[in-house]
Design an enzyme around this catalytic site. Structure first.
Site, PDB file in Angstrom:
ATOM      1  N   GLY A 235       0.768  -1.240   0.000  1.00 52.69           N
ATOM      2  CA  GLY A 235       0.000   0.000   0.000  1.00 52.69           C
ATOM      3  C   GLY A 235       0.796   1.286   0.000  1.00 52.69           C
ATOM      4  O   GLY A 235       0.217   2.373   0.088  1.00 52.69           O
ATOM      5  N   GLU A 277       4.328  -6.677   1.678  1.00 54.11           N
ATOM      6  CA  GLU A 277       4.106  -7.136   0.299  1.00 54.11           C
ATOM      7  C   GLU A 277       3.756  -5.988  -0.636  1.00 54.11           C
ATOM      8  O   GLU A 277       2.627  -5.878  -1.096  1.00 54.11           O
ATOM      9  CB  GLU A 277       3.033  -8.227   0.272  1.00 54.11           C
ATOM     10  CG  GLU A 277       1.836  -7.870   1.106  1.00 54.11           C
ATOM     11  CD  GLU A 277       0.862  -9.006   1.320  1.00 54.11           C
ATOM     12  OE1 GLU A 277       1.279 -10.164   1.322  1.00 54.11           O
ATOM     13  OE2 GLU A 277      -0.330  -8.705   1.481  1.00 54.11           O
ATOM     14  N   PRO A 278       4.732  -5.154  -0.919  1.00 57.17           N
ATOM     15  CA  PRO A 278       4.480  -4.020  -1.807  1.00 57.17           C
ATOM     16  C   PRO A 278       4.420  -4.431  -3.269  1.00 57.17           C
ATOM     17  O   PRO A 278       5.090  -5.377  -3.690  1.00 57.17           O
ATOM     18  CB  PRO A 278       5.711  -3.138  -1.576  1.00 57.17           C
ATOM     19  CG  PRO A 278       6.783  -4.096  -1.179  1.00 57.17           C
ATOM     20  CD  PRO A 278       6.127  -5.236  -0.474  1.00 57.17           C
ATOM     21  N   GLY A 279       3.611  -3.731  -4.029  1.00 64.71           N
ATOM     22  CA  GLY A 279       3.568  -3.924  -5.474  1.00 64.71           C
ATOM     23  C   GLY A 279       3.877  -2.593  -6.141  1.00 64.71           C
ATOM     24  O   GLY A 279       4.946  -2.384  -6.720  1.00 64.71           O
ATOM     25  N   ARG A 317      -7.053   2.187 -15.347  1.00 62.68           N
ATOM     26  CA  ARG A 317      -7.089   2.822 -14.019  1.00 62.68           C
ATOM     27  C   ARG A 317      -7.752   4.196 -14.037  1.00 62.68           C
ATOM     28  O   ARG A 317      -8.338   4.613 -13.048  1.00 62.68           O
ATOM     29  CB  ARG A 317      -5.666   2.940 -13.442  1.00 62.68           C
ATOM     30  CG  ARG A 317      -5.015   1.588 -13.169  1.00 62.68           C
ATOM     31  CD  ARG A 317      -3.710   1.728 -12.414  1.00 62.68           C
ATOM     32  NE  ARG A 317      -3.908   2.237 -11.084  1.00 62.68           N
ATOM     33  CZ  ARG A 317      -3.647   3.482 -10.704  1.00 62.68           C
ATOM     34  NH1 ARG A 317      -3.135   4.352 -11.566  1.00 62.68           N
ATOM     35  NH2 ARG A 317      -3.878   3.867  -9.475  1.00 62.68           N
ATOM     36  N   TYR A 321     -10.676   4.314 -11.404  1.00 62.47           N
ATOM     37  CA  TYR A 321     -10.432   5.050 -10.157  1.00 62.47           C
ATOM     38  C   TYR A 321     -10.280   6.542 -10.362  1.00 62.47           C
ATOM     39  O   TYR A 321      -9.927   7.240  -9.413  1.00 62.47           O
ATOM     40  CB  TYR A 321      -9.107   4.627  -9.496  1.00 62.47           C
ATOM     41  CG  TYR A 321      -8.779   3.166  -9.436  1.00 62.47           C
ATOM     42  CD1 TYR A 321      -9.721   2.222  -9.040  1.00 62.47           C
ATOM     43  CD2 TYR A 321      -7.492   2.734  -9.725  1.00 62.47           C
ATOM     44  CE1 TYR A 321      -9.379   0.880  -8.950  1.00 62.47           C
ATOM     45  CE2 TYR A 321      -7.155   1.392  -9.639  1.00 62.47           C
ATOM     46  CZ  TYR A 321      -8.102   0.475  -9.259  1.00 62.47           C
ATOM     47  OH  TYR A 321      -7.760  -0.846  -9.177  1.00 62.47           O
ATOM     48  N   CYS A 348     -14.410   2.903 -27.274  1.00 60.66           N
ATOM     49  CA  CYS A 348     -15.757   3.484 -27.380  1.00 60.66           C
ATOM     50  C   CYS A 348     -16.369   3.652 -26.001  1.00 60.66           C
ATOM     51  O   CYS A 348     -17.361   2.987 -25.659  1.00 60.66           O
ATOM     52  CB  CYS A 348     -16.611   2.579 -28.250  1.00 60.66           C
ATOM     53  SG  CYS A 348     -15.847   2.259 -29.829  1.00 60.66           S
ATOM     54  N   GLU A 349     -15.715   4.432 -25.178  1.00 59.66           N
ATOM     55  CA  GLU A 349     -16.172   4.724 -23.816  1.00 59.66           C
ATOM     56  C   GLU A 349     -15.832   6.181 -23.566  1.00 59.66           C
ATOM     57  O   GLU A 349     -14.672   6.569 -23.705  1.00 59.66           O
ATOM     58  CB  GLU A 349     -15.371   3.910 -22.787  1.00 59.66           C
ATOM     59  CG  GLU A 349     -15.484   2.412 -22.887  1.00 59.66           C
ATOM     60  CD  GLU A 349     -16.786   1.892 -22.322  1.00 59.66           C
ATOM     61  OE1 GLU A 349     -17.294   2.483 -21.342  1.00 59.66           O
ATOM     62  OE2 GLU A 349     -17.307   0.910 -22.881  1.00 59.66           O
TER      63      GLU A 349
HETATM   64  C1  LIG Z   1      -3.400  -8.373  -0.155  1.00 54.73           C
HETATM   65  C2  LIG Z   1      -2.602  -7.386  -0.917  1.00 54.73           C
HETATM   66  N1  LIG Z   1      -1.308  -7.252  -0.634  1.00 54.73           N
HETATM   67  C3  LIG Z   1      -0.523  -6.370  -1.299  1.00 54.73           C
HETATM   68  C4  LIG Z   1      -1.049  -5.574  -2.283  1.00 54.73           C
HETATM   69  C5  LIG Z   1      -0.147  -4.601  -2.973  1.00 54.73           C
HETATM   70  O1  LIG Z   1      -0.547  -3.307  -2.775  1.00 54.73           O
HETATM   71  P1  LIG Z   1       0.344  -2.114  -3.357  1.00 54.73           P
HETATM   72  O2  LIG Z   1       0.544  -2.388  -4.784  1.00 54.73           O
HETATM   73  O3  LIG Z   1      -0.438  -0.902  -3.106  1.00 54.73           O
HETATM   74  O4  LIG Z   1       1.617  -2.118  -2.587  1.00 54.73           O
HETATM   75  C6  LIG Z   1      -2.399  -5.657  -2.606  1.00 54.73           C
HETATM   76  C7  LIG Z   1      -2.987  -4.789  -3.631  1.00 54.73           C
HETATM   77  O5  LIG Z   1      -4.041  -4.269  -3.534  1.00 54.73           O
HETATM   78  C8  LIG Z   1      -3.209  -6.602  -1.898  1.00 54.73           C
HETATM   79  O6  LIG Z   1      -4.501  -6.739  -2.177  1.00 54.73           O
END
Ligand SMILES: Cc1ncc(COP(=O)(O)O)c(C=O)c1O
Length: 418
Positions: A235, A277-279, A317, A321, A348-349
């Site tokens: 997050g 667990e960052p993405g 996105r 959002y 077409c949106e």
């Molecule tokens: C359970 C969980 N962990 C980690 C993430 C990664 O979040 P972010 O990409 O904001 O770090 C998400 C994404 O929504 C998630 O649902």
């Protein structure tokens, strides 16, 4: 004035060589961002580990980078697990998430001996236990709990508020833990929470962590349950536009880790291993998307619309959002004068608008537009809407671009259609 250079490459040349729309990722930036997190978490505190949220961006190249950097993997589907397995990603470093895993996906996870399942319900926990028994294997489990903290982010990416579809509400956790402690084949190791995505400051993370620590102490005192792992989710926000100023990632992670240490030592509770667990933080700013400008038109009262050869299919996105982006004209970098322009997608949106009202040099058909910070949740959320093929992904390392995912052809797109 010139051409825009990004991660050591002239991106107009990339567009000419690989075509557009084109996802361009910087391996150098991804690596540096992984190392930043590891330096303030894995390497700074004992028993801490980072799992990359593969839902944000998953390719074979990404898995190679993660394996080289010794990072774990968070998967949420049989498809994500399939690629990890195909690449021999170490199973013990896989965390299997998902609020509605199918029995077949659970079976795949058990067959690959993934390190841990994150369960979203008691029912799922019992199913995993039963299926593990039938296979004579064991499984580790975390329970996803809902702290009840409303996230300061878009409601579609806030996941920890009251009534959320994710996780087990706090008042039901004691019962879930009692059941979990009696399982025969699955071993309940602890808890997971995830406040949501794209947070600018740590207040929701800290508030949620305080609540979950209270829970850890409650189940320890009342049930004698020792939490051996606590997964604190991801997050951590990134700056899509200049007005966004996220706190640095260590100001999320360090206070959280210190809070756990203090809390456990004050209460005499064993300190759990910690996971994050960052993405988005790892891949968001490590990617840009290149488009070629098509139709340019002035609409009285609305301004100048520049249509590009992509849009909603490669970046949903903005429509989902209302996400904000910044862009530039790669082959007219630094040129003036600037003109108020709206960059629109080709679908077409009416909601397929990539950037509304941005100041850019005068654009003509054929110009290359680079949209910044598209590394997370763009390629992974792409679709074939309006039957547009999924763009190629180019990865740059040390200024050298390589094709990482080839562009989908029309034949690929229809190959499953019988
Ligand atoms: C359970 C969980 N962990 C980690 C993430 C990664 O979040 P972010 O990409 O904001 O770090 C998400 C994404 O929504 C998630 O649902």
């Amino acid at each position: 004035m010139g051409n825009f250079v990004w991660s050591g490459c002239d991106v107009t040349e990339l567009a000419n060589r690989f075509g557009t729309p084109l996802y361009v990722m910087s391996e150098d930036e991804i690596t540096s961002r992984i190392r930043t997190i590891k330096a303030c978490f894995d390497d700074r505190y004992e028993r801490c580990s980072t799992y990359f949220a593969s839902k944000s961006f998953l390719t074979r190249d990404m898995l190679r980078i993660l394996m080289r950097e010794g990072t774990g993997l968070d998967v949420v589907s049989g498809g994500e697990l399939y690629l990890a397995r195909a690449m021999d990603f170490p199973p013990d470093m896989i965390m299997f998430h998902g609020n509605s895993k199918t029995a077949s996906e659970i079976g795949d996870g058990l067959d690959y001996h993934v390190g841990c399942f994150v369960c979203d319900s008691v029912e799922e926990m019992l199913l995993i236990d039963r299926m593990a028994g039938l296979r004579s294997v064991s499984a580790n489990i975390l329970l996803r709990v809902t702290p009840g903290v409303e996230g300061h982010t878009h409601k579609y990416i806030a996941t920890a508020g009251f009534g959320s579809k994710f996780g087990i509400p706090l008042e039901m956790v004691n019962d879930a833990v009692s059941i979990g402690m009696k399982l025969g084949n699955a071993s309940l190791r602890g808890f997971h929470f995830h406040v949501g995505s794209q947070f600018m400051d740590n207040s929701c993370h800290i508030a949620s962590l305080e609540i979950v620590l209270g829970l850890i102490s409650r189940v320890y005192g009342e049930l004698g349950f020792v939490t051996s792992t606590l997964d604190m989710g991801g997050g951590f926000g990134v700056a899509y536009v200049d007005s966004e100023q996220p706190q640095p990632v260590d100001s999320f992670i360090c206070p959280m880790t210190e809070l756990v240490e203090r809390f456990c030592s004050d209460l005499g509770i064993p300190r759990p291993s910690l996971v994050t667990e960052p993405g988005r933080f790892i891949v968001g700013p490590a990617g840009i998307t290149l488009y070629t400008a098509g139709s340019v038109k002035d609409v009285p009262g609305a301004g100048t619309y520049v249509g590009v050869d992509g849009g909603y299919p490669d970046n949903p996105r903005t429509a989902l959002y209302g996400a904000k982006y910044d862009a530039l004209v790669a082959n007219k970098y630094g040129d003036g004068p600037l003109k108020r322009t709206t960059i629109v997608g080709k679908c077409c949106e009416s909601g397929d608008i990539l950037i509304r009202d941005i100041n850019l040099p005068e654009i003509a058909r054929g110009d290359i537009i680079a949209v910044k910070c598209t590394g997370a949740y763009n390629y992974s959320m792409s679709s074939n809407y309006n039957k547009n093929p999924i763009p190629a992904v180019v990865m740059i390392k040390d200024g050298q671009p390589r094709l990482s995912v080839r562009r989908q052809s029309y034949e690929d797109m229809f190959s499953a259609d019988i």
